[in-house]
Design a protein around this motif. Structure first.
Motif, short mmCIF file in Angstrom:
data_model
loop_
_atom_site.label_atom_id
_atom_site.label_comp_id
_atom_site.label_asym_id
_atom_site.label_seq_id
_atom_site.Cartn_x
_atom_site.Cartn_y
_atom_site.Cartn_z
N GLN A 117 27.96 41.38 24.20
CA GLN A 117 26.84 42.14 24.75
C GLN A 117 26.00 41.84 25.96
O GLN A 117 25.76 40.58 25.97
N TYR A 118 25.24 42.89 26.63
CA TYR A 118 24.17 42.38 27.57
C TYR A 118 22.96 42.08 26.81
O TYR A 118 22.48 42.54 25.96
N LYS A 119 22.26 40.97 27.50
CA LYS A 119 21.01 40.44 26.88
C LYS A 119 20.26 39.80 28.01
O LYS A 119 20.65 39.04 28.48
N TYR A 120 19.31 40.37 28.43
CA TYR A 120 18.30 39.85 29.70
C TYR A 120 18.13 38.53 29.30
O TYR A 120 17.46 38.19 28.11
N GLY A 121 18.31 37.52 30.22
CA GLY A 121 17.92 36.33 29.96
C GLY A 121 19.06 35.46 29.05
O GLY A 121 18.90 34.31 29.24
N GLY A 122 19.90 36.31 28.64
CA GLY A 122 21.01 35.39 27.83
C GLY A 122 21.88 34.72 28.64
O GLY A 122 22.44 35.01 29.83
N THR A 123 22.55 33.71 27.80
CA THR A 123 23.60 32.82 28.57
C THR A 123 24.51 32.25 27.39
O THR A 123 25.00 31.17 27.72
N THR A 124 24.59 32.84 26.47
CA THR A 124 25.49 32.62 25.33
C THR A 124 26.62 34.18 24.96
O THR A 124 26.38 35.15 25.25
N GLN A 125 27.50 33.62 24.11
CA GLN A 125 28.39 34.88 23.78
C GLN A 125 27.67 35.75 22.73
O GLN A 125 28.26 36.90 22.45
N ASN A 126 26.55 35.38 22.22
CA ASN A 126 25.63 36.04 21.52
C ASN A 126 24.87 37.25 22.33
O ASN A 126 24.51 38.27 21.94
N GLY A 127 24.86 37.14 23.74
CA GLY A 127 24.35 37.99 24.74
C GLY A 127 24.00 37.23 26.11
O GLY A 127 23.57 36.09 26.05
N VAL A 128 24.59 38.12 27.14
CA VAL A 128 24.55 37.50 28.14
C VAL A 128 23.90 38.29 29.26
O VAL A 128 24.32 39.59 29.31
N ASP A 129 23.23 38.07 30.53
CA ASP A 129 23.04 38.86 31.46
C ASP A 129 24.02 38.54 32.84
O ASP A 129 24.97 37.89 32.83
N CYS A 130 24.04 39.38 33.95
CA CYS A 130 24.86 39.22 34.73
C CYS A 130 24.66 37.94 35.55
O CYS A 130 25.76 37.36 35.95
N SER A 131 23.57 37.51 35.79
CA SER A 131 23.58 36.21 36.48
C SER A 131 23.84 35.02 35.54
O SER A 131 24.33 33.89 36.19
N GLY A 132 23.48 35.06 34.35
CA GLY A 132 23.98 33.98 33.36
C GLY A 132 25.65 33.94 33.43
O GLY A 132 26.05 32.96 33.18
N LEU A 133 26.02 35.21 33.32
CA LEU A 133 27.71 35.16 33.30
C LEU A 133 28.07 34.52 34.49
O LEU A 133 29.18 33.95 34.49
N MET A 134 27.64 34.90 35.57
CA MET A 134 27.96 34.26 37.01
C MET A 134 27.90 32.73 36.89
O MET A 134 28.91 32.00 37.31
N GLN A 135 26.83 32.44 36.34
CA GLN A 135 26.54 30.96 36.49
C GLN A 135 27.83 30.17 35.42
O GLN A 135 28.18 29.21 36.19
N ILE A 136 27.97 30.91 34.48
CA ILE A 136 28.72 29.97 33.57
C ILE A 136 30.27 30.19 33.82
O ILE A 136 30.91 29.09 33.80
N LEU A 137 30.38 31.37 34.48
CA LEU A 137 31.98 31.38 35.12
C LEU A 137 32.11 30.40 36.16
O LEU A 137 33.26 29.65 36.28
N TYR A 138 31.18 30.16 37.31
CA TYR A 138 31.23 29.20 38.43
C TYR A 138 31.21 27.84 37.55
O TYR A 138 32.07 27.04 38.29
N ARG A 139 30.48 27.70 36.59
CA ARG A 139 30.61 26.15 36.35
C ARG A 139 31.68 26.04 35.39
O ARG A 139 32.22 24.84 35.83
#
Length: 153
Positions: free
Chosen positions: A48-70
């Protein structure tokens, strides 16, 4: 002195060609990138989308790109879409887009920024506010709101 000048000129020209954004990647590299991105999508699909999220409990678009690239490319990106949009090289022509390029959007009256990663065949991976982590077709809606494309890889 002349030799040093020639050497520096050669290095400069070499760097210019290496950093040129219109250089196409090999078919092998394209396939490797697609597999990495799709494997990542399989693990995160439906999160699910979660503003400011960086986990699989909720992630936003920039967090997803940051994790993908890392995780997939060993590249650290800034946390926000705005700061990501300053990295890499801007690509002006969509004929020069490659798998792994970041697509940046400005959406709505307030011009909210959004980011996703191009996976080829007119599709991109992103975190949708309504559907979570998904792959979307680059429809007229997305084309009309495209702000810029940047090559990071």
């Amino acid at each position: 002195m002349f030799r040093k000048f020639i050497k520096l000129l050669f290095i400069f020209i070499s760097l210019l060609f290496v950093s040129c954004s219109s250089v196409k990647i090999s078919e092998k590299e394209r396939k490797v990138r697609v597999v990495k991105i799709l494997d990542f999508h399989d693990a995160w699909n439906g999160t699910q989308y979660k503003y400011g999220g960086t986990t699989q409990n909720g992630v936003d678009c920039s967090g997803l790109m940051q994790i993908l690239y890392r995780e997939q490319f060993c590249i650290e990106l800034p946390r926000t879409t705005w700061n990501m949009s300053k990295k890499g090289v801007e690509i002006k022509k969509n004929s020069e887009w490659e798998v792994g390029d970041l697509l940046f959007y400005k959406i709505g009256r307030k011009k909210v920024r959004h980011v996703g990663v191009y996976i080829g065949e007119n599709r991109f991976l992103h975190a949708s506010t309504s559907k979570g982590v998904i792959i979307s077709e680059i429809s007229n809606y997305w084309r009309d709101n495209l702000w810029q494309v940047r090559k990071i890889l």
